[in-house]
Motif scaffolding. Sequence first.
Motif, PDB file in Angstrom:
ATOM      1  N   UNK A   1       1.916  32.821  85.693  1.00 55.20           N
ATOM      2  CA  UNK A   1       2.694  31.592  85.577  1.00 55.20           C
ATOM      3  C   UNK A   1       3.928  31.841  84.732  1.00 55.20           C
ATOM      4  N   UNK A   2       5.041  31.172  85.081  1.00 56.68           N
ATOM      5  CA  UNK A   2       6.267  31.230  84.285  1.00 56.68           C
ATOM      6  C   UNK A   2       6.325  29.961  83.443  1.00 56.68           C
ATOM      7  N   UNK A   3       6.310  30.154  82.130  1.00 54.58           N
ATOM      8  CA  UNK A   3       6.330  29.021  81.196  1.00 54.58           C
ATOM      9  C   UNK A   3       7.770  28.711  80.793  1.00 54.58           C
TER      10      UNK A   3
ATOM     11  N   UNK B   1       4.878  27.789  88.330  1.00 57.74           N
ATOM     12  CA  UNK B   1       6.060  27.600  87.482  1.00 57.74           C
ATOM     13  C   UNK B   1       5.873  26.304  86.716  1.00 57.74           C
ATOM     14  N   UNK B   2       6.030  26.406  85.370  1.00 58.19           N
ATOM     15  CA  UNK B   2       5.864  25.241  84.506  1.00 58.19           C
ATOM     16  C   UNK B   2       7.247  24.780  84.051  1.00 58.19           C
ATOM     17  N   UNK B   3       7.639  23.582  84.488  1.00 54.65           N
ATOM     18  CA  UNK B   3       8.945  23.035  84.143  1.00 54.65           C
ATOM     19  C   UNK B   3       8.948  22.652  82.670  1.00 54.65           C
ATOM     20  N   UNK B   4       9.921  23.114  81.947  1.00 57.57           N
ATOM     21  CA  UNK B   4       9.949  22.918  80.492  1.00 57.57           C
ATOM     22  C   UNK B   4      10.010  21.446  80.123  1.00 57.57           C
ATOM     23  N   UNK B   5       9.376  21.143  78.999  1.00 56.69           N
ATOM     24  CA  UNK B   5       9.273  19.752  78.541  1.00 56.69           C
ATOM     25  C   UNK B   5      10.639  19.134  78.288  1.00 56.69           C
ATOM     26  N   UNK B   6      11.643  19.960  77.893  1.00 56.96           N
ATOM     27  CA  UNK B   6      12.964  19.408  77.598  1.00 56.96           C
ATOM     28  C   UNK B   6      13.599  18.799  78.842  1.00 56.96           C
TER      29      UNK B   6
ATOM     30  N   UNK C   1       3.980  22.760  87.648  1.00 54.29           N
ATOM     31  CA  UNK C   1       3.383  22.029  86.531  1.00 54.29           C
ATOM     32  C   UNK C   1       4.506  21.402  85.723  1.00 54.29           C
ATOM     33  N   UNK C   2       4.423  20.105  85.499  1.00 49.04           N
ATOM     34  CA  UNK C   2       5.395  19.410  84.653  1.00 49.04           C
ATOM     35  C   UNK C   2       4.832  19.349  83.235  1.00 49.04           C
ATOM     36  N   UNK C   3       5.511  20.015  82.290  1.00 51.58           N
ATOM     37  CA  UNK C   3       5.060  20.012  80.898  1.00 51.58           C
ATOM     38  C   UNK C   3       5.709  18.860  80.133  1.00 51.58           C
ATOM     39  N   UNK C   4       5.083  18.493  79.021  1.00 51.92           N
ATOM     40  CA  UNK C   4       5.685  17.518  78.117  1.00 51.92           C
ATOM     41  C   UNK C   4       5.614  16.086  78.608  1.00 51.92           C
ATOM     42  N   UNK C   5       4.645  15.763  79.455  1.00 51.18           N
ATOM     43  CA  UNK C   5       4.491  14.379  79.918  1.00 51.18           C
ATOM     44  C   UNK C   5       3.979  13.527  78.744  1.00 51.18           C
ATOM     45  N   UNK C   6       4.809  12.571  78.311  1.00 51.00           N
ATOM     46  CA  UNK C   6       4.434  11.771  77.154  1.00 51.00           C
ATOM     47  C   UNK C   6       4.427  10.265  77.448  1.00 51.00           C
TER      48      UNK C   6
END
Length: 696
Positions: free
Chosen positions: A579-581, A601-606, A633-638
């Motif tokens: 995976x690419x973080x 591929x993990x989309x950065x939280x920013x 993968x969508x990171x940083x879901x808040x």
Amino acid sequence: MTDVIDASAATSSEADGRDPASILDRLIAAIWIFDVDEGHVVWANAAALEVWNAASMAELASRDLKADMSPAVARRLRQYQGDFMSHDARFTEMWTLYPRGVPRPMEVRLCGVRLDDGRMGMLCEGRDQARLQPEAIRSADALLHTKLMISLHDLDGRTLYCNPAARASFESPHQDLPSRFLHRRDFERMMAQLHSEAELSMIAEVVSAAGQRWHELTVRSCHDPVSGRPSILVSETDVTELKEAEALAQNRAHHDPLTGLPNRLAMPARFKAMLSQAEQRAARIGVLFIDLDQFKAINDTLGHLHGDGVLMEVARRLSELRVGDDTVIRLGGDEFLFLATEGPGETGRINALAEQILDRLSLPVHAERRKLMVTPSIGIACFPIHGTNAQLLMQRADLAMYEAKAGGRNQYRLFDESMRNQREEELQLLSDLRDALRDGQIVPYYQPRYSATAQRTVAVEALARWIHPERGLIMPSDFIPIAEKSGLINQIGASMLEQVVRQRCAWERRGLDVSVSVNVSQRQLCEADFAAMVQRILHDNGCDPSRLELEVTETLLIEDNPVLSANLAKVRRLGIRIAIDDFGTGYSNLARLNEMSVDCIKIDRSLIQGLPRNEEIVRLVIAMCNFMQVTIVAEGIETLAEAEWAQRHGCHELQGYFYSRPVSAMEAECLMRGQAALPQGIRPGRLEPREWFVGH
């Protein structure tokens, strides 16, 4: 026959009419004339023929005395010849002749005489010394042949005697002892020490016939055996080659072979010299500690040869900034030191120099269709306000340099006491970190990845946490940078991987089928045995490779390290997912991304948290990922809005505080069993900083 003999014959004949040769033959003293250039006796009286054991003058003249003449004797005869010509010198010495190989010790009086063709010959008058003790004969012969320079002087330094080796070294037979020394202070030191000790040894620079030389001298008080007066006996050995070898070795030991700059060993002496001048001028000295940012990427990507070229260019540019007594030192690797003086009328010079260095060392490096930037981070400590010795100032400049790096690199920082306190804190933390590795205090926490379609947790990401026995939970942002600087990061990475694989197998035995992802660093991937270590851990725990995912950062896409590439290929062949973080935060080489054949591929939280402002960018990233047929993968879901947008636009998995913070293995299992897929919401207040992970 020589002009001298011919003249004697004429005078004698006029006086009494008798043959002068017959008169000389009646003398008891042996007299002969020696042709120094040709090595032949050209005339001898009867006593001399007896001394030389010759049947006739013709037979003696036919002998080639140079044939078996030692180099020492040949040099001595040349000295005589020169002294005869320059100042009509006369000598009386002990010689041992070897007529027909039989030794014959004699006291010989020597003076110059012109031969028929005008060349300078030598008139010898010998007295038989057969009754001398063997020791005396041998000592006289040894003085003639030895390379040791021996001379005798009165207390005023006037030269009384030189053996052949000393005579060859002295500029003239009359060179006195004081003028023998290049530096008058060495002669004065010798005389003062001789007055109290009667014997001494020293090494000094002397003025010799061969120029300036280094001699080792042994000096003794004695008496002149002729006059009985107090004298000085000097024995000298030429040690110039040894001193030059020492100087060369010293120079090599104190200079960097690549750049030619002084090295770490030279720093104390250079600082001491500057300190002496600074104290006289009431000036301050700036110690600028310079470290090149991202230099490792140059070596790893382009090779050490290219890296060496960058270092030489850095050395050249720094040297061009020197003024007066400024010194540039290469400490090693990509670390340099710049010592600069700031006088009373130069306020602000050190800060201005730091700005110049930042400007001059921002190097774009072009190679193989790539452009990499090398920038400096600079820490500054100043004498006398930050310390008075070189070691302390260098340590404090080093601390300030790390602050510059922590502040974003490509800048400079001036030391202050808070940095020292922070350094002490880091050292204590480093000591505790070693204990933590030994005692298993660093453990994985797990953050769920929620499937947008299956509406459940399908994977968990492992993130390192330090459970300190006294401080409690320590976040990665506080200990991972220290681990990277100290070289402990690989041990932490290996420990995390072992624990995560073991936990995944334990969950499977308890009926929980979930994939686990572990972050790995560039350092780990550059270890030659990394893939073998991963295979061993999977085999030892009986773990399905397809249920393990290794996360690497986007920056690795620009790397072209053959070891790193080989490791990624090997783990993929084992069936492990890649995976690419943090995707979207840096420069991505799309061709390289395609070569790696990543699975996720993990989309950065920013990017996610920048919605809806950067919606078009995120859509473009998602479209590219769909084209590559990878899991998104969508990171940083808040927030609920972010979760709905990501699900609506095709993200396969969602991860963030909206679903769960990283929790312990036990809590993660409870969440999975309770199907913690429903939003938990976000508690009010400031969110925790971005999660750090092993290898960040």
